[in-house]
Motif scaffolding. Structure first.
Motif, mmCIF file in Angstrom:
data_model
loop_
_atom_site.group_PDB
_atom_site.id
_atom_site.type_symbol
_atom_site.label_atom_id
_atom_site.label_comp_id
_atom_site.label_asym_id
_atom_site.label_seq_id
_atom_site.Cartn_x
_atom_site.Cartn_y
_atom_site.Cartn_z
ATOM 1 N N THR A 156 0.849 -1.200 0.000
ATOM 2 C CA THR A 156 0.000 0.000 0.000
ATOM 3 C C THR A 156 0.880 1.244 0.000
ATOM 4 N N VAL A 195 -6.574 -6.422 -0.875
ATOM 5 C CA VAL A 195 -5.924 -5.112 -0.787
ATOM 6 C C VAL A 195 -4.392 -5.252 -0.785
ATOM 7 N N PRO A 196 -3.657 -4.271 -1.294
ATOM 8 C CA PRO A 196 -4.157 -3.023 -1.834
ATOM 9 C C PRO A 196 -4.834 -3.194 -3.197
#
Ligand SMILES: Cc1cc2nc3c(=O)[nH]c(=O)nc-3n(C[C@H](O)[C@H](O)[C@H](O)COP(=O)(O)OP(=O)(O)OC[C@H]3O[C@@H](n4cnc5c(N)ncnc54)[C@H](O)[C@@H]3O)c2cc1C
Length: 552
Positions: A156, A195-196
């Motif tokens: 991220t 995620v990310p």
């Protein structure tokens, strides 16, 4: 604050009106186009071939966010479209539609570049407006993409840094903190484990993507023509590469810059550069990189981000650079400005503390920051020893952490002696850093004593990682002469053996490698001073040598 609510003075600079004299200068460079009410001039997401000046009527600019139109501004006669994307060639972040019927002056992006380069007065008005508009879009997070991630994930952080350092506005949602996230994930059919995630242009979902995939989807990647022969290709857009681009393009060369990540290089990791000439209160690396990139673009250089050079074809007179993902580009000259990669410790949150407690160089600036404090240094080589002796003069205590049994094998005798004689430097052998902690800046370091088999928390605001730096020169191996550590040899450093294939009667120029018209500047060059100012200096002066080589 919405873009529509900004104060009058700022609005005037962001959405200026060209004077009648300026309009007169632009008129012969474009064509007039009659538009009706409601007609779309360009769509959000389009790569814009043209720049539009309103001659009569009004043109409304809106942004589509999740299916809804958000008003940005309304241009009247004398006002114009575009932001930094007009120079970078990136996709438009807004839609333009005629509100009242009227006439537009349509100027091609190529003609626009010429105006920006040649008409100082118009250039000032346009450049200021373009940059302020992009900054406002960034500040308002008015992009066309969403990043959903977690502050505990390194991927991220990598994506956030990539988007931010490339000036790409986006909205960030944190799965751990934001209540809206679940709804978003459900709407786009994404699981929290993915995620990310980047939701690109509100359409395409990219799960844990690479920087290149994001760049491709957001239209940040230039289409490079493999048949075009550029005057100069610069590889690396750190301070050295950007300086070469600014000087090269401003002196009329057709310059292409390849950058694997984002402009700024290592300098972009520095929260405040205080020793760069002309900035008495310091300048952030990102700010310096942003200014330098705009300057290079203004002079007509092309900067291609998320483009990595993987091989230099070893042939002369043209330099062919092969790119990751396929394709190649050709130049009559080449500047290698790929810098170095400081060896990093494998710690998940390391980048969070870089520049705010974690440092890679011990200059008087860092020494000043450590005045009266305790300092930790990781590394057993001469750079660690020099740093310890140097910082020991200002710091309260210096503790050197070495993975091995001691310094004898790795550090010069004179440095070991000075460390032994010092009252405030201590060496801890077989000690390693296992975790960093702090809120905003470094506060504590978890240190493992391998011999005792225990881990202790050490209050520390300054950690110097002196574990060496390796140059980004893998792509040059087998072609360009490198020293024993892999740095590029240039000019007088090239020996007879390096120059066996040198085809010219003259010797290589100062910053020239063993391949004619291929230069190396900045940190990647053997023997260079590892500083922003010297990188910029080398990048600038090499252009004079490029001119000489091109004239041969
Ligand atoms: C945290 C930190 C703080 C610093 N603070 C200061 C300071 O305050 N003052 C100071 O004078 N110096 C400072 N420095 C040192 C300074 O940043 C460097 O000396 C300077 O950035 C070197 O510039 P460069 O252009 O030679 O290389 P770099 O800045 O390393 O740039 C090289 C660029 O090339 C790109 N690249 C690499 N390989 C490829 C490839 N194959 N294809 C395409 N692109 C590629 C990289 O992504 C990078 O953007 C600091 C360094 C760090 C890490």
């Amino acid at each position: 604050m919405p873009l529509t609510d900004i104060d009058a003075a700022r609005r005037e600079k962001m959405f200026p009106r060209l004077s009648p004299a300026q309009m007169e200068r632009l008129a012969p460079l474009g064509r007039r186009l009659r538009m009706e009410r409601g007609q779309i001039v360009f769509e959000q997401g389009a790569v814009l071939p043209d720049f539009f000046v309103v001659l009569s009527g009004t043109l409304e600019i809106v942004q589509l966010a999740d299916g809804k139109e958000v008003p940005i501004t309304v241009h009247e006669a004398g006002q114009f479209t575009g932001e930094a994307n007009m120079l970078t060639g990136r996709r438009s972040l807004v839609r333009a539609r005629m509100l009242e019927p009227g006439e537009l002056l349509v100027i091609s992006s190529e003609a626009l570049r010429k105006i920006v380069h040649s008409d100082v007065v118009v250039s000032d008005v346009l450049m200021r407006a373009f940059i302020l508009r992009r900054l406002a879009l960034i500040a308002e997070a008015r992009g066309d993409s969403i990043l959903i991630g977690s502050s505990h994930s390194a991927a991220t952080l990598r994506l956030r840094e990539f988007l931010t350092r490339n000036g790409q506005p986006h909205t960030y949602f944190d799965v751990d903190k934001d209540p809206e996230v679940q709804g978003l994930l459900d709407r786009f059919g994404v699981r929290v484990e993915d995620v990310p995630v980047v939701i690109c242009r509100y359409q395409k979902v990219l799960k844990s993507p690479s920087n290149e995939e994001v760049a491709e989807c957001l239209g940040m990647v230039e289409n490079l023509d493999p048949a075009k022969v550029h005057d100069l290709i610069v590889v690396g857009a750190g301070p050295a590469g950007l300086a070469a681009a600014v000087y090269g393009a401003s002196e009329g060369l057709d310059v292409l810059v390849l950058e694997s990540d984002s402009p700024g290089g290592q300098a972009a990791f520095s929260s405040k550069i205080e020793n760069y000439l002309g900035f008495p209160t310091g300048v952030s690396g990102i700010d310096l990189a942003g200014r330098a990139s705009s300057q290079a673009l203004k002079f007509g250089a092309e900067i291609a981000v998320a483009r990595t050079a993987i091989r230099l074809r070893c042939q002369s007179p043209l330099a062919t650079v092969e790119l990751a993902g396929g394709g190649s580009v050709v130049g009559r000259s080449l500047v290698i400005a790929t810098g170095v990669q400081y060896r990093k410790l494998p710690l998940a949150n390391l980048s969070r503390f870089e520049g705010v407690g974690v440092y890679y160089g011990a200059t008087p600036m860092e020494a000043q920051l450590c005045e009266g404090d305790d300092v930790l240094i990781v590394g057993g080589g001469n750079s660690a020893g020099q740093a310890a002796v140097f910082l020991g003069e200002r710091a309260r205590k210096v503790r050197i952490l070495v993975r091995g049994p001691g310094l004898k094998e790795t550090m010069s005798r004179y440095l070991i002696q000075r460390i032994e004689e010092s009252r405030n430097i201590k060496v801890d052998a077989r000690h390693t850093v296992v975790a960093l902690e702090g809120d905003g800046r470094l506060e504590r370091v978890q240190i493992r004593d391998e011999a005792a088999g225990r881990t202790e928390a050490h209050a520390a605001r300054h950690l110097f990682l002196m574990t060496g730096a390796s140059p980004h020169t893998e792509w040059l191996k087998g072609c360009v002469a490198l020293d024993e550590k892999g740095f590029v040899k240039t000019g007088p450093d090239l020996g007879r053996y390096d120059l066996q294939g040198w085809p010219l009667a003259r010797a290589p120029y100062l910053l020239e490698t063993n391949i004619p018209a291929v230069f190396a500047v900045g940190d990647v060059r053997a023997g260079s001073v590892k500083r922003v100012a010297s990188a910029v200096g080398e990048g600038s002066i090499c252009i004079q040598l490029v001119h000489r080589a091109l004239a041969e």
